[in-house]
Design a protein around this motif. Sequence first.
Motif, PDB file in Angstrom:
ATOM      1  N   GLY A 104      -3.333  10.826   7.017  1.00 20.82           N
ATOM      2  CA  GLY A 104      -1.984  10.312   6.783  1.00 20.82           C
ATOM      3  C   GLY A 104      -1.645   9.169   7.710  1.00 20.82           C
ATOM      4  N   ALA A 105      -1.956   9.328   9.002  1.00 24.85           N
ATOM      5  CA  ALA A 105      -1.641   8.269   9.962  1.00 24.85           C
ATOM      6  C   ALA A 105      -2.443   7.015   9.668  1.00 24.85           C
ATOM      7  CB  ALA A 105      -1.928   8.763  11.377  1.00 24.85           C
ATOM      8  N   PHE A 106      -3.723   7.203   9.261  1.00 28.25           N
ATOM      9  CA  PHE A 106      -4.545   6.032   8.944  1.00 28.25           C
ATOM     10  C   PHE A 106      -3.997   5.289   7.732  1.00 28.25           C
ATOM     11  CE2 PHE A 106      -8.006   4.294   6.354  1.00 28.25           C
ATOM     12  CZ  PHE A 106      -8.435   3.299   7.206  1.00 28.25           C
ATOM     13  N   LEU A 107      -3.617   6.070   6.702  1.00 26.46           N
ATOM     14  CA  LEU A 107      -3.081   5.420   5.504  1.00 26.46           C
ATOM     15  C   LEU A 107      -1.807   4.665   5.831  1.00 26.46           C
ATOM     16  CD1 LEU A 107      -3.633   7.991   2.647  1.00 26.46           C
ATOM     17  CD2 LEU A 107      -4.751   5.819   3.015  1.00 26.46           C
ATOM     18  N   VAL A 108      -0.922   5.304   6.608  1.00 26.70           N
ATOM     19  CA  VAL A 108       0.341   4.650   6.960  1.00 26.70           C
ATOM     20  C   VAL A 108       0.082   3.375   7.744  1.00 26.70           C
ATOM     21  CG1 VAL A 108       2.348   4.878   8.429  1.00 26.70           C
ATOM     22  CG2 VAL A 108       1.782   6.684   6.857  1.00 26.70           C
ATOM     23  N   ALA A 109      -0.818   3.485   8.734  1.00 28.06           N
ATOM     24  CA  ALA A 109      -1.045   2.331   9.606  1.00 28.06           C
ATOM     25  C   ALA A 109      -1.750   1.206   8.871  1.00 28.06           C
ATOM     26  CB  ALA A 109      -1.861   2.757  10.817  1.00 28.06           C
ATOM     27  N   SER A 110      -2.612   1.556   7.882  1.00 28.97           N
ATOM     28  CA  SER A 110      -3.347   0.490   7.207  1.00 28.97           C
ATOM     29  C   SER A 110      -2.550  -0.115   6.063  1.00 28.97           C
ATOM     30  CB  SER A 110      -4.685   1.020   6.691  1.00 28.97           C
ATOM     31  OG  SER A 110      -4.453   2.020   5.728  1.00 28.97           O
TER      32      SER A 110
ATOM     33  N   TRP B  16       5.806   3.428  12.670  1.00 30.94           N
ATOM     34  CA  TRP B  16       6.028   4.477  13.669  1.00 30.94           C
ATOM     35  C   TRP B  16       6.857   5.609  13.073  1.00 30.94           C
ATOM     36  CZ3 TRP B  16       7.055   2.310  19.248  1.00 30.94           C
ATOM     37  CH2 TRP B  16       5.989   1.464  19.590  1.00 30.94           C
ATOM     38  N   TYR B  17       7.874   5.247  12.309  1.00 27.20           N
ATOM     39  CA  TYR B  17       8.695   6.272  11.670  1.00 27.20           C
ATOM     40  C   TYR B  17       7.852   7.092  10.695  1.00 27.20           C
ATOM     41  CZ  TYR B  17      13.029   4.332  13.475  1.00 27.20           C
ATOM     42  OH  TYR B  17      14.033   3.927  14.287  1.00 27.20           O
ATOM     43  N   LEU B  18       6.981   6.402   9.945  1.00 34.04           N
ATOM     44  CA  LEU B  18       6.177   7.124   8.958  1.00 34.04           C
ATOM     45  C   LEU B  18       5.174   8.037   9.649  1.00 34.04           C
ATOM     46  CD1 LEU B  18       5.648   4.233   6.447  1.00 34.04           C
ATOM     47  CD2 LEU B  18       7.315   6.039   6.373  1.00 34.04           C
ATOM     48  N   ILE B  19       4.603   7.576  10.772  1.00 32.40           N
ATOM     49  CA  ILE B  19       3.637   8.419  11.482  1.00 32.40           C
ATOM     50  C   ILE B  19       4.353   9.622  12.101  1.00 32.40           C
ATOM     51  CG2 ILE B  19       2.107   8.458  13.482  1.00 32.40           C
ATOM     52  CD1 ILE B  19       1.238   5.673  12.702  1.00 32.40           C
TER      53      ILE B  19
END
Lengths: 164, 110
Positions: A104-110, B16-19
């Motif tokens: 999830g974090a990778f998808l959000v960040a990319s 940042w909010y999404l993470i």
Amino acid sequence: MDALLFLLFAAIAVGCAINLVLQTHPISSALSLVGVMGSLAVLYLLLGGEFIAAVQLIVYAGAIMVLFIFVIMLLNAGAEQKPTRNILRAAVALPLLFTLLAIGAFLVASQTPSTDVVKFGSFIVGGREIGSALFTTYLLPFEATSILILIAILGAIVLARKEI
Amino acid sequence: MPELPIALPAHVPLSWYLILSVILFVVGAAGFLLRRNIITVFMCIELMLNAVNLTFIAFSHQLKQVDGHIFSFFVMVVAAAEAAVGLAIILTVFKNRSTLEVDEVSSMKL
């Protein structure tokens, strides 16, 4: 200043959420959940959601948590017993969940461009905008929620009656 | 105001909010899977709903549209109704079985 406020309240939210899962007594979990909801209300304010922050505090941190604590006290729920076969479950579940977190974090960040920043005050949604959208575009779902609430009240009464 | 030791950006990126939302959702899911007290399981569901609400508000801010706020408002309404009915179910289960362990309530098992 925005980043400082965000980091402070995000840390409070994550800490309270982890505390919620780790505490064995339901009352401690409920109080941690109040902490999560309060800090999320501040984050909604930083995102410009004035109305939704107020509703978060009133409905979630107020009404729903009172309901939870009332039920915990009514049932006189004590601390959970020590888990017996929870280790196997934790050994399977936790790596899967952290994989989910990483994906999830990778998808959000990319996927989100880093030029998108949240400037406080650039987009503020007050009660006026919410109300005009709620009573024009979203009138039918709004009316449906009233029926939903009525059904929920009736269901709660039927379920909590003496004999069932 | 004194200088901070690490350089913080003046404005927070949207990711940042999404993470943060992802982290809260995963913590809620972990609690849902690992805890045995039915009331705590219920609170973890509320935590996951809150994480989703944060995503709605963040995307609403990015797209500069009100719809995300409306959807999170509806999520709150449904969560309130769900809490009322769910806690009534918990009361009934406790009355009939005098236990709050989710593993003990297995009458629908074959």
